[in-house]
Design an enzyme around this catalytic site. Structure first.
Site: not given
Ligand code: COA
Length: 330
Positions: A116, A257, A287
């Site tokens: 990214c 980004h 993204n």
């Molecule tokens: N729908 C519903 N639930 C989902 C889900 C979806 N699409 N994806 C994950 N979950 C669940 C998880 O399984 C987890 O469940 P659990 O508590 O039973 O294990 C719960 O939601 C919370 O997960 P968590 O990882 O704490 O969520 P979060 O608040 O961190 O959000 C992201 C997840 C991926 C949105 C967040 O971590 C994020 O944006 N990270 C950066 C990712 C990114 O941008 N990467 C690219 C960088 S270039």
């Protein structure tokens, strides 16, 4: 040695495929909800390329639009750099496919992998080559067909990404008119496991077992990535502002980004910049990795929201880990 040349962006272009995939459709594919996706990421829909539209086809459209905006023909292009992690094929490089598609017969072509952060890396490399005097102009492209690398059964990742491309035409100018006021790039290979596609390369060639385990798709530790992303983008942005002698109040646009609305909001908050100066379009595209910054830049430029002399901070973060920021004076 005094710097003789600088660079200027003289055209921008972007392209997204016509197929739109909404959160409502994803609800039918994996165990997720529109509400979860919107509140955790800010994404409402994303574009998905057709089977016959590889990375280079998306790049082709963005490049043609950027060249048109610059008033240049493909034959005038000296250099094409394509930033992507979703190359058409392992060999040859995607920039050569783009060259063939647009007929840029006089260009030197290579691709860059910095996930990214790819566009920020590629802009910096292109600017260095132009400043060296060896090239007069360049097409710098971020293009991604991430849908081809997504595990459509993994709700943790499949809701986040989209396909698209953005391009800029850089022209060599006198150093006194240099738009690239500062850059800061970073990488930390200790975190290669946080965001990766384990198979499909020389470490783990594709086998029936790999395919059965979906190892040729994106794997991510979302929470860890989130924390590191905010720190890295804020740090790099502050660094370029300091180098350029520009205060955050003098910046017209921060163009981060487009990974996640909560990451973008945190970056804006820590930089002390009001929301209206932070450009956001991820609700429509998700993204798009290396494409997200040039896509945003093109939207701003075409809608007349960037004026001559405006200061812009572009900042990105991605797999590697890699990150970076660029301070531009338009
Ligand atoms: N729908 C519903 N639930 C989902 C889900 C979806 N699409 N994806 C994950 N979950 C669940 C998880 O399984 C987890 O469940 P659990 O508590 O039973 O294990 C719960 O939601 C919370 O997960 P968590 O990882 O704490 O969520 P979060 O608040 O961190 O959000 C992201 C997840 C991926 C949105 C967040 O971590 C994020 O944006 N990270 C950066 C990712 C990114 O941008 N990467 C690219 C960088 S270039």
């Amino acid at each position: 040695m005094t710097q003789r040349y600088g660079i200027k962006i003289v055209g921008t272009g972007s392209y997204v495929p016509s197929r739109v995939l909404t959160n409502a459709e994803l609800e039918k594919m994996v165990d997720t909800t529109d509400e979860w996706i919107r509140t955790r990421t800010g994404i409402e829909e994303r574009h998905i390329a057709a089977d016959n539209e590889p990375c280079s086809a998306l790049a082709e459209q963005a490049c043609l639009r950027a060249l048109e905006a610059a008033g240049m023909t493909p034959e005038e292009v000296d250099l094409i750099i394509v930033a992507t992690f979703t190359a058409d094929a392992p060999l040859p490089n995607t920039a050569c496919f783009v060259q063939k598609r647009i007929g840029a017969t006089n260009a030197v072509c290579f691709s860059m992998e910095a996930a990214c952060s790819g566009f920020v890396y590629a802009m910096t490399v292109a600017a260095g080559l132009l400043r060296s005097g060896g090239f007069r102009n360049a097409l710098v492209v971020g293009s991604e067909k991430i849908s081809s690398m997504v595990d459509w059964t993994d709700r943790n990742t499949c809701v986040l990404f989209g396909d698209g491309a953005g391009a800029v035409v850089l022209k060599r100018v006198d150093a006194a008119h240099d738009s690239l006021r500062a850059f800061k790039l970073g990488a930390d290979g200790r975190y290669t496991d946080l965001l990766q596609c384990p198979a499909g390369g020389s470490a783990m060639p594709v086998t029936p077992e790999v395919l059965a385990g979906h190892l040729n798709t994106i794997k991510m530790e979302g929470r860890e990535v989130f924390k590191l992303a905010v720190n890295a983008m804020v740090g790099a942005s502050q660094d370029v502002l300091k180098q350029g002698g520009v205060s955050i109040d003098q910046v017209r646009w921060v163009i981060p980004h487009q990974a996640n609305m909560r990451i973008i909001s945190s970056v804006g908050k820590y930089l002390g910049v009001p929301d209206e100066k932070v450009y956001v379009n991820l609700q429509r595209y998700g993204n798009t990795s290396a494409a997200s910054i040039p896509l945003a830049l093109d939207e701003l430029a075409r809608s007349g929201q960037i004026k001559d002399g405006d200061h812009l901070v572009l900042t990105a973060f991605g797999g590697g880990l890699t990150w970076g920021a660029i301070l531009l004076k338009w």
